[in-house]
Design an enzyme around this catalytic site. Structure first.
Site, PDB file in Angstrom:
ATOM      1  N   ASP A  10       0.873  -1.161   0.000  1.00  0.00           N
ATOM      2  CA  ASP A  10       0.000   0.000   0.000  1.00  0.00           C
ATOM      3  C   ASP A  10       0.926   1.231   0.000  1.00  0.00           C
ATOM      4  OD1 ASP A  10      -2.314   1.654   0.481  1.00  0.00           O
ATOM      5  OD2 ASP A  10      -1.612   1.810   2.551  1.00  0.00           O
ATOM      6  N   ASP A  12      -0.047   5.125   0.850  1.00  0.00           N
ATOM      7  CA  ASP A  12      -0.259   6.103   1.931  1.00  0.00           C
ATOM      8  C   ASP A  12      -0.236   5.402   3.296  1.00  0.00           C
ATOM      9  OD1 ASP A  12      -0.916   8.483   0.247  1.00  0.00           O
ATOM     10  OD2 ASP A  12      -2.618   7.252  -0.359  1.00  0.00           O
TER      11      ASP A  12
HETATM   12  C1  BG6 Z   1      -5.663   5.812   0.100  1.00  0.00           C
HETATM   13  C2  BG6 Z   1      -5.651   6.599   1.386  1.00  0.00           C
HETATM   14  O1  BG6 Z   1      -4.378   5.281  -0.120  1.00  0.00           O
HETATM   15  O2  BG6 Z   1      -6.018   6.618  -1.009  1.00  0.00           O
HETATM   16  C3  BG6 Z   1      -6.947   7.363   1.568  1.00  0.00           C
HETATM   17  O3  BG6 Z   1      -5.491   5.711   2.455  1.00  0.00           O
HETATM   18  C4  BG6 Z   1      -7.248   8.195   0.324  1.00  0.00           C
HETATM   19  O4  BG6 Z   1      -6.835   8.176   2.700  1.00  0.00           O
HETATM   20  C5  BG6 Z   1      -7.277   7.275  -0.890  1.00  0.00           C
HETATM   21  O5  BG6 Z   1      -8.505   8.842   0.462  1.00  0.00           O
HETATM   22  C6  BG6 Z   1      -7.569   8.004  -2.186  1.00  0.00           C
HETATM   23  O6  BG6 Z   1      -6.503   8.851  -2.497  1.00  0.00           O
HETATM   24  P1  BG6 Z   1      -6.514   9.959  -3.626  1.00  0.00           P
HETATM   25  O7  BG6 Z   1      -5.071  10.418  -3.645  1.00  0.00           O
HETATM   26  O8  BG6 Z   1      -6.919   9.295  -4.904  1.00  0.00           O
HETATM   27  O9  BG6 Z   1      -7.485  10.996  -3.210  1.00  0.00           O
HETATM   28 MG    MG Z   2      -2.709   3.182   3.583  1.00  0.00          MG
END
Ligand code: BG6
Ligand code: MG
Length: 214
Positions: A10, A12
């Site tokens: 993963d 984030d």
């Molecule tokens: C995930 C995060 O990796 O991505 C979430 O844990 C986030 O917090 C989601 O909302 C979507 O991310 P993005 O960058 O497409 O808005």
């Molecule tokens: Mg994550």
């Protein structure tokens, strides 16, 4: 545990500390809708797609908004988020990440990313780690977001490795559920809330020994 041929990460909260930036951006949206939003509520969003996250915030506040306003919130959340990570660089990698990726690569482990974020490739480039990964499956490439296992199943398929031969590294409950539903071994990282549901748990990736698992 049998040795694994591939690792799927993963993004984030596992490779980089961007979860806090997501939190601040969602908090700003929630507050403008008069919905209380703290780290506690944010925990329910981790790992979910942008669209599902906003739906959850509206559910928390028992609010409904027009489709047009919904789209506008998605855009302003992402603009605020991107602004907050504009200086992101390799120094923002979480502890142990660079050593783990380097050692795994040297050992011939196939590496991939499985993220809900539509910004994944952009962030990996900023962090200068894109070249470690043979495959990046992100929020643009799935029909069913986490906790559905599609993102990780697509990653394993692209690497030509069975889920049973693959570790998934995750910091979110939805991600651990996705990994386990796909038949992967789930390594929980850096989030005490998932310590009891992950197959293996560590506070950060400096605790991970590549030679033990691959
Ligand atoms: C995930 C995060 O990796 O991505 C979430 O844990 C986030 O917090 C989601 O909302 C979507 O991310 P993005 O960058 O497409 O808005
Ligand atoms: Mg994550």
């Amino acid at each position: 545990m049998s040795k694994k041929r591939a690792f799927l990460f993963d993004l984030d909260g596992v490779l980089v500390s961007t979860e806090h930036n997501h939190f601040l951006a969602w908090q700003r949206c929630a507050h403008s809708l008069d919905i209380p939003f703290t780290e506690k509520e944010n925990e329910l969003l981790k790992g979910f797609s942008r669209v599902d996250s906003l739906k959850k915030i509206l559910e928390l506040g028992n609010k409904s908004i027009s489709g047009e306003k919904f789209e506008a919130f998605l855009i302003s959340k992402n603009d605020f988020y991107l602004e907050s990570i504009q200086d992101l660089n390799q120094g923002n990698l979480l502890p142990g990440v660079l050593d783990l990726l380097t050692q795994a690569k040297e050992r011939g482990v196939r590496l991939g990313v499985g993220s809900s974020s539509k910004n994944a490739n952009f962030i990996l480039e900023k962090l200068q780690i894109r070249e470690f990964f043979e495959v990046v499956i992100d929020g643009n490439g799935v029909s069913y977001p986490k906790p559905h296992p599609e993102v990780f199943l697509n990653g394993a398929k692209a690497l030509g490795v069975e889920p049973a031969n693959c570790l998934v590294f995750e910091d979110a409950e939805s991600g651990i559920a996705a990994a386990q539903a796909g038949g992967f071994t789930a390594v929980g990282v850096g989030n005490p809330n998932i310590a009891n549901i992950a197959d293996i748990y560590m506070n950060d990736l400096t605790e991970f020994r590549v030679e033990q698992y691959a």
